[in-house]
Design a protein around this motif. Structure first.
Motif, PDB file in Angstrom:
ATOM      1  N   MET A   1      -0.962  -5.362   5.180  1.00  0.00           N
ATOM      2  CA  MET A   1      -0.606  -4.006   5.576  1.00  0.00           C
ATOM      3  C   MET A   1      -1.063  -3.027   4.491  1.00  0.00           C
ATOM      4  SD  MET A   1       3.173  -2.266   6.213  1.00  0.00           S
ATOM      5  CE  MET A   1       3.780  -3.782   6.883  1.00  0.00           C
ATOM      6  N   ARG A   2      -1.757  -1.975   4.893  1.00  0.00           N
ATOM      7  CA  ARG A   2      -2.199  -0.945   3.952  1.00  0.00           C
ATOM      8  C   ARG A   2      -1.284   0.271   4.092  1.00  0.00           C
ATOM      9  NH1 ARG A   2      -7.435   1.379   4.123  1.00  0.00           N
ATOM     10  NH2 ARG A   2      -7.485   1.367   1.839  1.00  0.00           N
ATOM     11  N   ILE A   3      -0.763   0.734   2.966  1.00  0.00           N
ATOM     12  CA  ILE A   3       0.160   1.857   2.961  1.00  0.00           C
ATOM     13  C   ILE A   3      -0.400   2.947   2.050  1.00  0.00           C
ATOM     14  CG2 ILE A   3       2.510   2.620   2.490  1.00  0.00           C
ATOM     15  CD1 ILE A   3       3.394  -0.303   2.789  1.00  0.00           C
ATOM     16  N   LEU A   4      -0.622   4.120   2.606  1.00  0.00           N
ATOM     17  CA  LEU A   4      -1.086   5.258   1.829  1.00  0.00           C
ATOM     18  C   LEU A   4       0.130   5.994   1.280  1.00  0.00           C
ATOM     19  CD1 LEU A   4      -3.376   7.167   0.904  1.00  0.00           C
ATOM     20  CD2 LEU A   4      -3.083   8.399   3.067  1.00  0.00           C
ATOM     21  N   VAL A   5       0.195   6.129  -0.038  1.00  0.00           N
ATOM     22  CA  VAL A   5       1.284   6.852  -0.701  1.00  0.00           C
ATOM     23  C   VAL A   5       0.704   8.125  -1.303  1.00  0.00           C
ATOM     24  CG1 VAL A   5       3.048   6.792  -2.492  1.00  0.00           C
ATOM     25  CG2 VAL A   5       2.480   4.692  -1.227  1.00  0.00           C
ATOM     26  N   VAL A   6       1.192   9.268  -0.841  1.00  0.00           N
ATOM     27  CA  VAL A   6       0.704  10.560  -1.341  1.00  0.00           C
ATOM     28  C   VAL A   6       1.775  11.138  -2.249  1.00  0.00           C
ATOM     29  CG1 VAL A   6      -0.361  12.744  -0.718  1.00  0.00           C
ATOM     30  CG2 VAL A   6      -0.429  10.827   0.902  1.00  0.00           C
ATOM     31  N   GLU A   7       1.541  11.027  -3.558  1.00  0.00           N
ATOM     32  CA  GLU A   7       2.541  11.410  -4.553  1.00  0.00           C
ATOM     33  C   GLU A   7       1.826  11.887  -5.808  1.00  0.00           C
ATOM     34  OE1 GLU A   7       5.180  12.478  -6.791  1.00  0.00           O
ATOM     35  OE2 GLU A   7       6.073  11.612  -4.974  1.00  0.00           O
ATOM     36  N   ASP A   8       2.141  13.112  -6.234  1.00  0.00           N
ATOM     37  CA  ASP A   8       1.417  13.695  -7.364  1.00  0.00           C
ATOM     38  C   ASP A   8       2.058  13.432  -8.718  1.00  0.00           C
ATOM     39  OD1 ASP A   8       3.594  15.324  -6.768  1.00  0.00           O
ATOM     40  OD2 ASP A   8       2.581  17.154  -7.412  1.00  0.00           O
ATOM     41  N   MET A   9       3.291  12.964  -8.738  1.00  0.00           N
ATOM     42  CA  MET A   9       3.949  12.659 -10.003  1.00  0.00           C
ATOM     43  C   MET A   9       3.688  11.197 -10.350  1.00  0.00           C
ATOM     44  SD  MET A   9       5.090  15.601 -10.677  1.00  0.00           S
ATOM     45  CE  MET A   9       6.120  15.304 -12.101  1.00  0.00           C
ATOM     46  N   GLY A  10       3.044  10.980 -11.497  1.00  0.00           N
ATOM     47  CA  GLY A  10       2.599   9.639 -11.857  1.00  0.00           C
ATOM     48  C   GLY A  10       3.699   8.598 -11.861  1.00  0.00           C
ATOM     49  N   ILE A  11       4.853   8.914 -12.458  1.00  0.00           N
ATOM     50  CA  ILE A  11       5.948   7.944 -12.543  1.00  0.00           C
ATOM     51  C   ILE A  11       6.437   7.575 -11.145  1.00  0.00           C
ATOM     52  CG2 ILE A  11       8.316   7.605 -13.324  1.00  0.00           C
ATOM     53  CD1 ILE A  11       7.680   9.351 -15.730  1.00  0.00           C
ATOM     54  N   ALA A  12       6.587   8.573 -10.274  1.00  0.00           N
ATOM     55  CA  ALA A  12       7.047   8.305  -8.917  1.00  0.00           C
ATOM     56  C   ALA A  12       6.029   7.476  -8.150  1.00  0.00           C
ATOM     57  CB  ALA A  12       7.321   9.617  -8.186  1.00  0.00           C
ATOM     58  N   GLY A  13       4.733   7.745  -8.369  1.00  0.00           N
ATOM     59  CA  GLY A  13       3.700   6.958  -7.713  1.00  0.00           C
ATOM     60  C   GLY A  13       3.748   5.500  -8.131  1.00  0.00           C
ATOM     61  N   VAL A  14       3.939   5.266  -9.424  1.00  0.00           N
ATOM     62  CA  VAL A  14       4.052   3.891  -9.925  1.00  0.00           C
ATOM     63  C   VAL A  14       5.288   3.215  -9.339  1.00  0.00           C
ATOM     64  CG1 VAL A  14       4.457   2.490 -11.986  1.00  0.00           C
ATOM     65  CG2 VAL A  14       2.786   4.353 -12.051  1.00  0.00           C
ATOM     66  N   MET A  15       6.391   3.954  -9.264  1.00  0.00           N
ATOM     67  CA  MET A  15       7.622   3.407  -8.709  1.00  0.00           C
ATOM     68  C   MET A  15       7.426   2.994  -7.256  1.00  0.00           C
ATOM     69  SD  MET A  15      11.423   5.160  -8.511  1.00  0.00           S
ATOM     70  CE  MET A  15      11.000   6.341  -7.221  1.00  0.00           C
ATOM     71  N   ALA A  16       6.775   3.857  -6.479  1.00  0.00           N
ATOM     72  CA  ALA A  16       6.535   3.540  -5.074  1.00  0.00           C
ATOM     73  C   ALA A  16       5.630   2.322  -4.940  1.00  0.00           C
ATOM     74  CB  ALA A  16       5.910   4.745  -4.373  1.00  0.00           C
ATOM     75  N   HIS A  17       4.554   2.290  -5.708  1.00  0.00           N
ATOM     76  CA  HIS A  17       3.613   1.161  -5.645  1.00  0.00           C
ATOM     77  C   HIS A  17       4.328  -0.145  -5.983  1.00  0.00           C
ATOM     78  CE1 HIS A  17       0.391  -1.566  -6.828  1.00  0.00           C
ATOM     79  NE2 HIS A  17      -0.462  -0.774  -6.183  1.00  0.00           N
ATOM     80  N   THR A  18       5.115  -0.135  -7.049  1.00  0.00           N
ATOM     81  CA  THR A  18       5.799  -1.355  -7.494  1.00  0.00           C
ATOM     82  C   THR A  18       6.798  -1.833  -6.457  1.00  0.00           C
ATOM     83  OG1 THR A  18       5.566  -0.690  -9.808  1.00  0.00           O
ATOM     84  CG2 THR A  18       7.249  -2.342  -9.308  1.00  0.00           C
ATOM     85  N   GLU A  19       7.611  -0.913  -5.940  1.00  0.00           N
ATOM     86  CA  GLU A  19       8.625  -1.312  -4.964  1.00  0.00           C
ATOM     87  C   GLU A  19       7.994  -1.886  -3.699  1.00  0.00           C
ATOM     88  OE1 GLU A  19      12.122   0.580  -2.120  1.00  0.00           O
ATOM     89  OE2 GLU A  19      11.582   1.606  -3.979  1.00  0.00           O
ATOM     90  N   LEU A  20       6.982  -1.221  -3.175  1.00  0.00           N
ATOM     91  CA  LEU A  20       6.356  -1.690  -1.940  1.00  0.00           C
ATOM     92  C   LEU A  20       5.664  -3.032  -2.142  1.00  0.00           C
ATOM     93  CD1 LEU A  20       4.906   1.705  -0.666  1.00  0.00           C
ATOM     94  CD2 LEU A  20       6.844   0.459   0.287  1.00  0.00           C
TER      95      LEU A  20
END
Length: 247
Positions: A1-20
């Motif tokens: 499954m490919r999930i596009l995460v659109v997030e401009d804050m680096g820490i939040a982007g890393v958090m989303a990537h790690t959790e998913l």
């Protein structure tokens, strides 16, 4: 499954990537810029999209142009938000999750996503909730976290259309105030009408606002309350997607 995460804050982007990545077999693709994300969403296939609502760099760039006097209500582009991504995801048939904090200046965006894009996934930026939201929307189910549900008006409340966009002149007045025009004469000049026409409209506009948001005041000069509300929610009233839906 490919999930596009659109997030401009680096820490939040890393958090989303790690959790998913840890919670499900998937390939999270984090894109910080919404313009680039729109392009990728049009060119590539994703199974889900996670969308932040406001992007700091775009808000800052708009503020610079406004301070320099380079913003006009007639400009083709004013302010970009995650609503553009939600709309594009809906066009592509891609399930979407609105991933945003619950600050007051997001409330109208959240309501708009619900009313006009039938957004079924709404998740705060709390650790451990995003994966559940993505699973739900991919399976065709609703996921609206209680934290964000509190920002949605009750079903008995008037809609955004009834409150702010019932006519072209009213839409233009809200946008003029959001852009920083605070006097009847200046608003009328921008709209091409007499200041008396603006003055006659503000009382009813305030009544509709109070019906939509009881936290607003129905006492004192109506224009002052409208200006306060428009200024606090300028990202919404000057949003490009909102203007496209309600020209």
């Amino acid at each position: 499954m490919r999930i596009l995460v659109v997030e401009d804050m680096g820490i939040a982007g890393v958090m989303a990537h790690t959790e998913l990545a840890q919670a499900m077999p998937c390939e999270p693709v984090v894109v910080p810029d919404p313009v680039a994300a729109l392009d990728r969403l049009r060119r590539e296939r994703f199974d889900a999209v996670v969308v932040d609502m406001l992007f700091q760099s775009h808000s800052d760039e708009f503020e610079r142009r406004r301070r320099e006097g380079r913003v006009r209500l007639t400009d083709a582009r004013l302010h970009l938000s995650g609503l553009a991504l939600l709309r594009a995801a809906g066009t592509a048939g891609t399930p979407a999750v609105l991933w945003t904090s619950g600050e007051p200046n997001r409330r109208l965006h959240i309501t708009f996503a619900r009313e006009h894009f039938a957004c079924r996934g709404m998740c705060p930026k709390d650790k451990g909730k995003l994966a559940a939201a993505v699973r739900a929307v991919v399976a065709g189910h609703e996921y609206v976290d209680p934290i964000l549900r509190m920002h949605l008006p009750p079903r008995s409340a008037p809609t955004l259309r009834e409150t702010f966009f019932s006519s072209e002149p009213r839409r233009a007045m809200w946008r003029a105030m959001a852009l920083g025009m605070h006097h009847h004469a200046r608003i009328g000049q921008a709209l091409g009408v007499k200041s008396d026409a603006v003055r006659r409209s503000v009382e009813e506009m305030r009544s509709r606002l109070v019906a939509f948001d009881p936290g607003c005041s129905d006492e004192g000069p109506p224009t002052a309350e409208l200006v306060r509300y428009a200024s606090q929610n300028w990202e919404f009233f000057l949003d490009d997607t909102v203007r496209e839906v309600f020209p």
